[in-house]
Each structure stands twice: as structure tokens, then as C-alpha cells.
Design a protein around this motif. Sequence first.
Motif, PDB file in Angstrom:
ATOM      1  N   THR A  73       0.779  -1.229   0.000  1.00  0.00           N
ATOM      2  CA  THR A  73       0.000   0.000   0.000  1.00  0.00           C
ATOM      3  C   THR A  73       0.813   1.284   0.000  1.00  0.00           C
ATOM      4  OG1 THR A  73      -0.127   0.124   2.419  1.00  0.00           O
ATOM      5  CG2 THR A  73      -1.859  -1.141   1.290  1.00  0.00           C
ATOM      6  N   PHE A  74       2.043   1.251   0.526  1.00  0.00           N
ATOM      7  CA  PHE A  74       2.770   2.482   0.776  1.00  0.00           C
ATOM      8  C   PHE A  74       4.254   2.295   0.519  1.00  0.00           C
ATOM      9  CE2 PHE A  74       5.267   5.115   3.697  1.00  0.00           C
ATOM     10  CZ  PHE A  74       4.815   6.371   3.371  1.00  0.00           C
ATOM     11  N   GLY A  75       4.898   3.359   0.041  1.00  0.00           N
ATOM     12  CA  GLY A  75       6.340   3.343  -0.131  1.00  0.00           C
ATOM     13  C   GLY A  75       6.931   4.723   0.091  1.00  0.00           C
ATOM     14  N   TRP A  76       8.186   4.732   0.450  1.00  0.00           N
ATOM     15  CA  TRP A  76       8.942   5.983   0.613  1.00  0.00           C
ATOM     16  C   TRP A  76      10.237   5.832  -0.163  1.00  0.00           C
ATOM     17  CZ3 TRP A  76      12.828   6.718   4.974  1.00  0.00           C
ATOM     18  CH2 TRP A  76      13.471   7.944   4.850  1.00  0.00           C
ATOM     19  N   LEU A  77      10.408   6.627  -1.184  1.00  0.00           N
ATOM     20  CA  LEU A  77      11.612   6.620  -2.011  1.00  0.00           C
ATOM     21  C   LEU A  77      12.681   7.448  -1.306  1.00  0.00           C
ATOM     22  CD1 LEU A  77      13.130   5.968  -4.644  1.00  0.00           C
ATOM     23  CD2 LEU A  77      11.984   7.947  -5.672  1.00  0.00           C
ATOM     24  N   ALA A  78      13.854   6.849  -1.106  1.00  0.00           N
ATOM     25  CA  ALA A  78      14.900   7.517  -0.329  1.00  0.00           C
ATOM     26  C   ALA A  78      16.275   7.257  -0.932  1.00  0.00           C
ATOM     27  CB  ALA A  78      14.867   7.000   1.115  1.00  0.00           C
ATOM     28  N   ASP A  79      17.230   8.065  -0.512  1.00  0.00           N
ATOM     29  CA  ASP A  79      18.647   7.884  -0.838  1.00  0.00           C
ATOM     30  C   ASP A  79      18.929   7.781  -2.332  1.00  0.00           C
ATOM     31  OD1 ASP A  79      19.298   8.061   1.819  1.00  0.00           O
ATOM     32  OD2 ASP A  79      19.509   5.920   2.132  1.00  0.00           O
ATOM     33  N   VAL A  80      18.227   8.557  -3.121  1.00  0.00           N
ATOM     34  CA  VAL A  80      18.457   8.558  -4.570  1.00  0.00           C
ATOM     35  C   VAL A  80      19.753   9.327  -4.846  1.00  0.00           C
ATOM     36  CG1 VAL A  80      17.540   9.210  -6.823  1.00  0.00           C
ATOM     37  CG2 VAL A  80      15.974   8.514  -4.977  1.00  0.00           C
ATOM     38  N   ILE A  81      20.693   8.662  -5.509  1.00  0.00           N
ATOM     39  CA  ILE A  81      21.975   9.313  -5.795  1.00  0.00           C
ATOM     40  C   ILE A  81      22.570   8.759  -7.080  1.00  0.00           C
ATOM     41  CG2 ILE A  81      23.375   7.731  -4.390  1.00  0.00           C
ATOM     42  CD1 ILE A  81      24.422  11.015  -3.715  1.00  0.00           C
ATOM     43  N   VAL A  82      23.197   9.658  -7.842  1.00  0.00           N
ATOM     44  CA  VAL A  82      23.902   9.294  -9.067  1.00  0.00           C
ATOM     45  C   VAL A  82      25.359   9.698  -8.882  1.00  0.00           C
ATOM     46  CG1 VAL A  82      24.124   9.790 -11.546  1.00  0.00           C
ATOM     47  CG2 VAL A  82      21.849   9.566 -10.514  1.00  0.00           C
ATOM     48  N   ASP A  83      26.261   8.872  -9.356  1.00  0.00           N
ATOM     49  CA  ASP A  83      27.688   9.176  -9.311  1.00  0.00           C
ATOM     50  C   ASP A  83      27.906  10.588  -9.854  1.00  0.00           C
ATOM     51  OD1 ASP A  83      30.446   9.444 -10.003  1.00  0.00           O
ATOM     52  OD2 ASP A  83      30.630   7.271 -10.172  1.00  0.00           O
ATOM     53  N   PRO A  84      28.519  11.465  -9.058  1.00  0.00           N
ATOM     54  CA  PRO A  84      28.702  12.852  -9.506  1.00  0.00           C
ATOM     55  C   PRO A  84      29.428  12.978 -10.847  1.00  0.00           C
ATOM     56  CG  PRO A  84      29.243  12.648  -7.189  1.00  0.00           C
ATOM     57  CD  PRO A  84      29.023  11.250  -7.704  1.00  0.00           C
ATOM     58  N   GLU A  85      30.309  12.051 -11.168  1.00  0.00           N
ATOM     59  CA  GLU A  85      31.034  12.106 -12.435  1.00  0.00           C
ATOM     60  C   GLU A  85      30.164  11.737 -13.630  1.00  0.00           C
ATOM     61  OE1 GLU A  85      34.530   9.690 -12.099  1.00  0.00           O
ATOM     62  OE2 GLU A  85      35.236  10.765 -10.324  1.00  0.00           O
ATOM     63  N   ARG A  86      28.978  11.195 -13.368  1.00  0.00           N
ATOM     64  CA  ARG A  86      28.109  10.754 -14.460  1.00  0.00           C
ATOM     65  C   ARG A  86      26.767  11.480 -14.474  1.00  0.00           C
ATOM     66  NH1 ARG A  86      31.439   6.660 -13.370  1.00  0.00           N
ATOM     67  NH2 ARG A  86      32.182   5.395 -15.092  1.00  0.00           N
ATOM     68  N   ARG A  87      26.641  12.530 -13.697  1.00  0.00           N
ATOM     69  CA  ARG A  87      25.397  13.295 -13.705  1.00  0.00           C
ATOM     70  C   ARG A  87      25.234  13.986 -15.046  1.00  0.00           C
ATOM     71  NH1 ARG A  87      25.799  15.363  -7.462  1.00  0.00           N
ATOM     72  NH2 ARG A  87      25.402  13.288  -6.593  1.00  0.00           N
ATOM     73  N   GLY A  88      23.982  14.121 -15.471  1.00  0.00           N
ATOM     74  CA  GLY A  88      23.692  14.754 -16.753  1.00  0.00           C
ATOM     75  C   GLY A  88      23.616  13.778 -17.907  1.00  0.00           C
ATOM     76  N   LEU A  89      23.798  12.488 -17.628  1.00  0.00           N
ATOM     77  CA  LEU A  89      23.737  11.469 -18.690  1.00  0.00           C
ATOM     78  C   LEU A  89      22.384  10.767 -18.767  1.00  0.00           C
ATOM     79  CD1 LEU A  89      27.218   9.754 -18.110  1.00  0.00           C
ATOM     80  CD2 LEU A  89      26.622  11.526 -19.785  1.00  0.00           C
ATOM     81  N   GLY A  90      21.440  11.154 -17.919  1.00  0.00           N
ATOM     82  CA  GLY A  90      20.129  10.499 -17.909  1.00  0.00           C
ATOM     83  C   GLY A  90      20.057   9.306 -16.975  1.00  0.00           C
ATOM     84  N   LEU A  91      21.051   9.116 -16.122  1.00  0.00           N
ATOM     85  CA  LEU A  91      21.048   7.954 -15.229  1.00  0.00           C
ATOM     86  C   LEU A  91      19.987   8.068 -14.147  1.00  0.00           C
ATOM     87  CD1 LEU A  91      24.890   7.381 -14.909  1.00  0.00           C
ATOM     88  CD2 LEU A  91      23.268   6.256 -16.444  1.00  0.00           C
ATOM     89  N   GLY A  92      19.733   9.286 -13.660  1.00  0.00           N
ATOM     90  CA  GLY A  92      18.659   9.484 -12.690  1.00  0.00           C
ATOM     91  C   GLY A  92      17.313   9.126 -13.295  1.00  0.00           C
ATOM     92  N   LYS A  93      17.120   9.529 -14.542  1.00  0.00           N
ATOM     93  CA  LYS A  93      15.878   9.194 -15.247  1.00  0.00           C
ATOM     94  C   LYS A  93      15.744   7.682 -15.408  1.00  0.00           C
ATOM     95  CE  LYS A  93      13.405  10.034 -19.519  1.00  0.00           C
ATOM     96  NZ  LYS A  93      13.452  10.525 -20.880  1.00  0.00           N
ATOM     97  N   LEU A  94      16.823   7.007 -15.805  1.00  0.00           N
ATOM     98  CA  LEU A  94      16.807   5.549 -15.941  1.00  0.00           C
ATOM     99  C   LEU A  94      16.483   4.885 -14.608  1.00  0.00           C
ATOM    100  CD1 LEU A  94      17.399   2.956 -17.641  1.00  0.00           C
ATOM    101  CD2 LEU A  94      19.806   3.248 -17.006  1.00  0.00           C
ATOM    102  N   LEU A  95      17.088   5.367 -13.538  1.00  0.00           N
ATOM    103  CA  LEU A  95      16.854   4.822 -12.207  1.00  0.00           C
ATOM    104  C   LEU A  95      15.398   4.994 -11.789  1.00  0.00           C
ATOM    105  CD1 LEU A  95      18.087   3.618  -9.573  1.00  0.00           C
ATOM    106  CD2 LEU A  95      18.568   5.979  -8.879  1.00  0.00           C
ATOM    107  N   VAL A  96      14.879   6.212 -11.906  1.00  0.00           N
ATOM    108  CA  VAL A  96      13.507   6.486 -11.470  1.00  0.00           C
ATOM    109  C   VAL A  96      12.499   5.740 -12.340  1.00  0.00           C
ATOM    110  CG1 VAL A  96      11.760   8.291 -11.153  1.00  0.00           C
ATOM    111  CG2 VAL A  96      14.114   8.664 -10.371  1.00  0.00           C
TER     112      VAL A  96
END
Length: 138
Positions: free
Chosen positions: A69-92
Motif C-alpha cells: 500500500t505504501f512506499g517511501w523513495l529515499a537515498d536517490v543518488i547518481v555518481d557525480p562524475e556521471r550526472r547529466g547522462l540520464g542515469l537518474g531518469k533511468l533509475l527512477v
Amino acid sequence: MSEYEFSSDAALLDGDWVHRTLREHAYWAHDRSREVQDAANAGSRCFGVYERGTGRQVAFARVVTDGATFGWLADVIVDPERRGLGLGKLLVEGIVEELDALGLRRTLLMTRDAHTLYGRHGWEPAAPVGDWLVRWRH
């Protein structure tokens, strides 16, 4: 993006990378011990993005959930050297697919700066604000 892949396989997690990256690059986890992070991961559904071929972890998130019924999304992080490549989007995107399969009615998260990323996947500001309460232990 073909050089990266999303996975919900907890066996692939690199606990050292997760702890180090959160401590060094996440304002909310800078003082978190490895033991606390490992316990948090053990009590959550964990997700990662990995380099194909090397298996090197480049992104992480976890969801605290009852699985029904319930969830809490936490600790979302992308390697700082790879930010801007769409990895956060792929993860989410991968996480949303997993959570939708569970049929969760509500999933919360807190963010200071990623409203656009989460908004395109259905998150919106919690309202009415007065209904949500929080208890902080400092």
C-alpha cells in the motif's frame, strides 16, 4: 544509455560505493555510518544502475515499503562524475515500473532540487500540507 542498465537485484549492490557516495555527496546522509546504511538497505527494496560489462555501480536508490500500500523513495543518488547522462531518469523509470507492479497506492519522497525529474513520473506536492505530519529525532 545502452552502456548502463537498471537492476533491482540487491545482490549487485556495492555497499562500499553506496555508503561512500551518500556520505560524500548527499546532504541528508553526510553523517550516516556504514552500519546504519547497511541496516537501511536491508530493510528496503534497493535499486541500482550499473555499467554494462564492468558491473560498476553508478546510481542507487531504495524504497521503504510494506509491498502492498505504501512506499517511501529515499537515498536517490547518481555518481557525480556521471550526472547529466540520464542515469537518474533511468533509475527512477525502473523504480516506478517496479512500484507500479506492486500496486502501491501512495509513494512519498522528499527533494530539495529534483522536482522536475520526479514530476514527470507522477509525483506532485503533497496536499493538503496540514494532513502530513513528521516526527524528527535530532
